[in-house]
Motif scaffolding. Structure first.
Motif, short mmCIF file in Angstrom:
data_model
loop_
_atom_site.label_atom_id
_atom_site.label_comp_id
_atom_site.label_asym_id
_atom_site.label_seq_id
_atom_site.Cartn_x
_atom_site.Cartn_y
_atom_site.Cartn_z
N ALA A 350 0.83 -1.21 0.00
CA ALA A 350 0.00 0.00 0.00
C ALA A 350 0.86 1.25 0.00
O ALA A 350 0.56 2.24 -0.69
CB ALA A 350 -0.93 -0.01 1.21
N THR A 351 1.96 1.23 0.75
CA THR A 351 2.86 2.39 0.80
C THR A 351 3.52 2.63 -0.55
O THR A 351 3.55 3.76 -1.05
CB THR A 351 3.93 2.18 1.88
N LEU A 352 4.08 1.58 -1.16
CA LEU A 352 4.77 1.74 -2.44
C LEU A 352 3.79 2.11 -3.56
O LEU A 352 4.13 2.90 -4.44
CB LEU A 352 5.52 0.46 -2.79
N SER A 353 2.59 1.56 -3.52
CA SER A 353 1.58 1.94 -4.52
C SER A 353 1.17 3.39 -4.37
O SER A 353 0.97 4.11 -5.36
CB SER A 353 0.35 1.02 -4.41
N PHE A 354 1.04 3.84 -3.13
CA PHE A 354 0.69 5.24 -2.88
C PHE A 354 1.78 6.17 -3.41
O PHE A 354 1.48 7.27 -3.89
CB PHE A 354 0.50 5.45 -1.38
N LEU A 355 3.03 5.72 -3.36
CA LEU A 355 4.13 6.53 -3.89
C LEU A 355 4.30 6.36 -5.39
O LEU A 355 5.17 7.01 -5.99
CB LEU A 355 5.43 6.15 -3.17
N GLY A 356 3.51 5.47 -6.01
CA GLY A 356 3.59 5.27 -7.45
C GLY A 356 4.83 4.52 -7.90
O GLY A 356 5.32 4.75 -9.02
N LEU A 357 5.33 3.60 -7.10
CA LEU A 357 6.58 2.91 -7.40
C LEU A 357 6.39 1.46 -7.82
O LEU A 357 7.37 0.74 -7.98
CB LEU A 357 7.50 2.95 -6.17
N LEU A 358 5.14 1.01 -7.99
CA LEU A 358 4.89 -0.38 -8.39
C LEU A 358 4.23 -0.41 -9.77
O LEU A 358 3.36 0.42 -10.08
CB LEU A 358 3.99 -1.08 -7.37
N ASN A 359 4.64 -1.37 -10.58
CA ASN A 359 4.08 -1.53 -11.92
C ASN A 359 2.93 -2.53 -11.86
O ASN A 359 3.06 -3.70 -12.26
CB ASN A 359 5.17 -2.04 -12.87
N ILE A 360 1.80 -2.09 -11.34
CA ILE A 360 0.62 -2.93 -11.21
C ILE A 360 -0.60 -2.17 -11.72
O ILE A 360 -0.59 -0.93 -11.79
CB ILE A 360 0.38 -3.37 -9.74
N ASP A 361 -1.62 -2.94 -12.11
CA ASP A 361 -2.82 -2.32 -12.70
C ASP A 361 -3.75 -1.72 -11.65
O ASP A 361 -4.31 -0.65 -11.85
CB ASP A 361 -3.59 -3.36 -13.53
N MET A 362 -3.96 -2.45 -10.54
CA MET A 362 -4.92 -2.00 -9.54
C MET A 362 -4.54 -2.51 -8.17
O MET A 362 -4.13 -3.67 -8.03
CB MET A 362 -6.33 -2.48 -9.91
N SER A 363 -4.64 -1.66 -7.19
CA SER A 363 -4.45 -2.05 -5.80
C SER A 363 -5.10 -0.97 -4.94
O SER A 363 -5.45 0.12 -5.41
CB SER A 363 -2.96 -2.19 -5.44
N TRP A 364 -5.25 -1.28 -3.67
CA TRP A 364 -5.84 -0.31 -2.75
C TRP A 364 -4.96 0.92 -2.62
O TRP A 364 -5.46 2.04 -2.51
CB TRP A 364 -6.06 -0.97 -1.39
N GLY A 365 -3.66 0.73 -2.62
CA GLY A 365 -2.75 1.88 -2.54
C GLY A 365 -2.87 2.78 -3.75
O GLY A 365 -2.79 4.01 -3.64
N LEU A 366 -3.07 2.21 -4.95
CA LEU A 366 -3.24 3.02 -6.15
C LEU A 366 -4.52 3.83 -6.09
O LEU A 366 -4.58 4.96 -6.60
CB LEU A 366 -3.24 2.12 -7.38
N MET A 367 -5.57 3.27 -5.51
CA MET A 367 -6.82 4.01 -5.38
C MET A 367 -6.63 5.25 -4.52
O MET A 367 -7.13 6.34 -4.85
CB MET A 367 -7.90 3.10 -4.76
#
Length: 419
Positions: A350-367
């Motif tokens: 969730a932390t890395l997705s929130f920072l935009g550092l993961l190459n994934i399509d969808m996650s709670w952090g990206l939301m």
């Protein structure tokens, strides 16, 4: 003599079969005893219920999108059958010990339930509207807002400056007093979208379900990798001692000294990180880090047991003693730390997705990151559905695995059990 020699393999096979049956019965008895102790812990039951809820969310999403397929049906059966059996068996009274009755009955009821779910909910979501990544609501609610000099109600009025962003249906600019028809995006919860839509018109509930799939995949892979490395490293270091023990323990101290989040941020900035890359990295760092130290201490306690010395004296090799006698006695504690690894993995993703550092399509952090990037963090609770559901999912799922781990600690550690 020839008949006796030919009859011996059959006897050996029968003996091995009975031995495996005895072992299976012992494992079942141990699992039943541990479950009876676990279910007395209300905190653990609450955590397990939350995990099952999110697992159902993850498994039901493909059914809603494309119908009941064999893989989604098999996964749902593995999830639903124990629940059905747990509900039905007490009602059968004395018959619950008759496996010929209870097993087919619970399997049949589960199959009927899944068939009803497939017929009722299979493919009810249109991919063009409810796809969590590329879906879009083509007909959102229409807002009517009047252009005024001073805005008193943002839901029905807009300022002259904001009116520059819109125009009348004929293309002419909006003037003071004109009423603009605006297609509302993001949309709050309503009939077609129970949790509303995001700024791109995508369904929030569908995104939460898709994010649950990624969270379980990440957590399970990270936990399995952690158990594999930590159990092996702890058992080998405890049994071998010497320079091998010193090497692995100094490596664990080094990994504990380094900030894990900083390592994840640097590596995800340099490399293109997908979800399974992150899961393996978390598992490796945990497996060679603090978890290995804890499991080594447990392996040291096992090493001095009399049966270890007996196995060594009887000619057992080092690999056999470690694999057959040491590791099986360390596995229960490793399962406990597997739960804590899942918690850390979900929080890290969730932390890395929130920072935009993961190459994934969808996650709670990206939301959450999308809501921040679009400026909705500054609107208070006006657009709560953009942040609160995803944040609650991260917190609840991470907390549920932690609660299950704490309950398992009381089962594994006799000193923590209630007298």
């Amino acid at each position: 003599m020839t008949d006796l020699l030919e009859a011996r393999p059959a006897t050996d096979v029968a003996g091995k079969g009975s031995l495996w049956r005895i072992r299976a019965n012992l494992v079942w008895a141990g699992a039943t005893s541990n479950w009876n102790m676990f279910r007395t812990n209300r905190v653990g039951i609450v955590g397990l219920a939350i995990i099952l809820f999110f697992a159902l969310m993850a498994l039901i999403h493909p059914v809603l999108m494309s119908g009941m397929r064999w893989y989604s049906g098999a996964a749902l059966f593995l999830l639903v059958w124990p629940v059905v059996a747990w509900m039905i068996w007490p009602l059968l009274g004395r018959l619950r010990h008759e496996r010929r009755v209870t097993f087919p009955l619970t399997v049949g009821m589960t199959a009927v339930l899944l068939a009803a779910i497939g017929v009722t909910f299979g493919g009810v979501w249109d991919a063009g509207t409810y796809h969590p990544v590329v879906g879009n609501e083509a007909n959102p609610p229409i807002l009517h807002r009047t252009v005024v000099n001073e805005v008193t109600d943002p839901a029905t009025e807009m300022s002259v400056r904001e009116a520059l962003l819109y125009s009348n249906p004929d293309g002419s600019p909006l003037l003071l007093g004109d009423v603009a028809e605006i297609r509302e995006q993001p949309t709050g919860p309503y009939g077609r979208h129970w949790l509303g839509t995001d700024p791109l018109g995508r369904d929030i509930l569908s995104q939460l379900m898709k994010g649950a799939q990624g969270a379980f995949l990440l957590g399970m892979v990270a936990a399995l990798v952690t158990v594999l490395f930590a159990t092996s490293v702890g058992a080998v270091a405890a049994y071998m001692g010497g320079w091998i023990d010193s090497f692995f323990m100094r490596l664990a101290d080094l990994l504990l000294m380094l900030p894990a989040l900083a390592i994840f941020i640097v590596m995800s900035s340099v490399f293109s990180f997908e979800l399974w890359h992150l899961a393996i990295l978390i598992g490796v760092l945990s497996g060679f880090g603090g978890v290995a130290i804890v499991l080594k201490s447990q392996a040291l306690a096992v090493k001095v047991k009399p049966f270890i010395e007996a196995a060594r004296v009887s000619g057992g090799s080092t690999i056999r003693v470690i694999a057959v006698h040491v590791i099986p006695n360390v596995i229960p504690l490793s399962f406990l730390y597997m739960m804590f690894t899942v918690t850390a993995a979900i929080q890290t993703e969730a932390t890395l997705s929130f920072l935009g550092l993961l190459n994934i399509d969808m996650s709670w952090g990206l939301m959450i990151e999308l809501a921040r990037n679009q400026g909705y963090f500054l609107t208070g609770m006006r657009f709560w559905w953009l942040v609160f559901p995803a944040g609650a999912c991260v917190s609840l799922l991470a907390a549920s695995f932690f609660l299950v781990g704490r309950a398992m600690d009381e089962v594994i550690n006799p000193r923590l059990r209630k007298r």
